[in-house]
Design an enzyme around this catalytic site. Sequence first.
Site, PDB file in Angstrom:
ATOM      1  N   HIS A  34       0.813   5.382   1.039  1.00 36.89           N
ATOM      2  CA  HIS A  34       0.145   6.426   1.810  1.00 36.89           C
ATOM      3  C   HIS A  34       0.185   7.752   1.044  1.00 36.89           C
ATOM      4  O   HIS A  34       1.239   8.135   0.516  1.00 36.89           O
ATOM      5  CB  HIS A  34       0.878   6.676   3.131  1.00 36.89           C
ATOM      6  CG  HIS A  34       0.916   5.511   4.072  1.00 36.89           C
ATOM      7  ND1 HIS A  34       0.074   5.391   5.154  1.00 36.89           N
ATOM      8  CD2 HIS A  34       1.711   4.410   4.110  1.00 36.89           C
ATOM      9  CE1 HIS A  34       0.354   4.277   5.816  1.00 36.89           C
ATOM     10  NE2 HIS A  34       1.346   3.658   5.200  1.00 36.89           N
ATOM     11  N   HIS A  91       0.838  -1.201   0.000  1.00 34.38           N
ATOM     12  CA  HIS A  91       0.000   0.000   0.000  1.00 34.38           C
ATOM     13  C   HIS A  91       0.870   1.246   0.000  1.00 34.38           C
ATOM     14  O   HIS A  91       2.001   1.219   0.490  1.00 34.38           O
ATOM     15  CB  HIS A  91      -0.955   0.019   1.194  1.00 34.38           C
ATOM     16  CG  HIS A  91      -0.267  -0.147   2.515  1.00 34.38           C
ATOM     17  ND1 HIS A  91       0.115  -1.364   3.006  1.00 34.38           N
ATOM     18  CD2 HIS A  91       0.114   0.768   3.432  1.00 34.38           C
ATOM     19  CE1 HIS A  91       0.704  -1.205   4.180  1.00 34.38           C
ATOM     20  NE2 HIS A  91       0.722   0.084   4.459  1.00 34.38           N
TER      21      HIS A  91
HETATM   22  P1  5GP Z   1       1.663   0.588   7.315  1.00 34.77           P
HETATM   23  O1  5GP Z   1       2.002   0.811   8.738  1.00 34.77           O
HETATM   24  O2  5GP Z   1       1.578  -0.889   7.062  1.00 34.77           O
HETATM   25  O3  5GP Z   1       2.483   1.323   6.321  1.00 34.77           O
HETATM   26  O4  5GP Z   1       0.233   1.211   7.102  1.00 34.77           O
HETATM   27  C1  5GP Z   1      -0.941   0.598   7.434  1.00 34.77           C
HETATM   28  C2  5GP Z   1      -1.960   1.694   7.524  1.00 34.77           C
HETATM   29  O5  5GP Z   1      -3.214   1.082   7.547  1.00 34.77           O
HETATM   30  C3  5GP Z   1      -1.836   2.543   8.793  1.00 34.77           C
HETATM   31  O6  5GP Z   1      -1.689   3.890   8.423  1.00 34.77           O
HETATM   32  C4  5GP Z   1      -3.125   2.281   9.534  1.00 34.77           C
HETATM   33  O7  5GP Z   1      -3.619   3.449  10.123  1.00 34.77           O
HETATM   34  C5  5GP Z   1      -4.035   1.773   8.445  1.00 34.77           C
HETATM   35  N1  5GP Z   1      -5.020   0.806   8.861  1.00 34.77           N
HETATM   36  C6  5GP Z   1      -4.831  -0.233   9.715  1.00 34.77           C
HETATM   37  N2  5GP Z   1      -5.961  -0.948   9.829  1.00 34.77           N
HETATM   38  C7  5GP Z   1      -6.877  -0.357   9.037  1.00 34.77           C
HETATM   39  C8  5GP Z   1      -8.242  -0.638   8.733  1.00 34.77           C
HETATM   40  O8  5GP Z   1      -8.848  -1.585   9.223  1.00 34.77           O
HETATM   41  N3  5GP Z   1      -8.859   0.194   7.843  1.00 34.77           N
HETATM   42  C9  5GP Z   1      -8.225   1.252   7.273  1.00 34.77           C
HETATM   43  N4  5GP Z   1      -8.934   2.002   6.436  1.00 34.77           N
HETATM   44  N5  5GP Z   1      -6.937   1.557   7.545  1.00 34.77           N
HETATM   45  C10 5GP Z   1      -6.273   0.762   8.408  1.00 34.77           C
END
Ligand code: 5GP
Length: 144
Positions: free
Chosen positions: A109, A107
């Site tokens: 951001h 993903h």
């Molecule tokens: P990472 O830390 O893996 O780069 O980003 C994961 C992102 O997913 C985080 O910014 C977190 O806030 C978001 N996130 C985690 N769980 C959920 C969810 O159930 N729904 C949504 N929409 N975002 C989520």
Amino acid sequence: MSLDGTYDPGNIFARILRGEMPSVRVFEDDHVLAFMDVFPQARGHTLVIPKHSTARNFLEETPENIGPLMEGVQRVAKAVRAALNPDGIVITQFNGSPAGQTVYHLHVHIIPRWEGVALGRHGEGMADVEELKGLAAQISAKIA
Ligand code: 5GP
């Protein structure tokens, strides 16, 4: 989880893609889905994910998927700018838990920034869903 590992089809973003978990969707085409981050680091924090992928991170993604993913990211980022008029936009992506990754479906951001407004902490503080729906509608309306 480090950079090595196996894709888990039960991860939260895979479940969102299958419609098993709710999300506030912003944009979708054949290749990507964009939805609001539910623990936003800033107002309008949006995530873009590849739809047909079992890549846990950027390094694992196929070259064929990278182009459409980044095209989707640019398209949504332009819509975020048009909708929310930020002073800057962070576009970022984490690979492996030491780098800050918490969800293991690739993903990207998109985080709008405004002068004088501090960045929120990563993955903390759940947003109001009605507010997210309003932001998603604003962003979605500006997709070109
Ligand atoms: P990472 O830390 O893996 O780069 O980003 C994961 C992102 O997913 C985080 O910014 C977190 O806030 C978001 N996130 C985690 N769980 C959920 C969810 O159930 N729904 C949504 N929409 N975002 C989520």
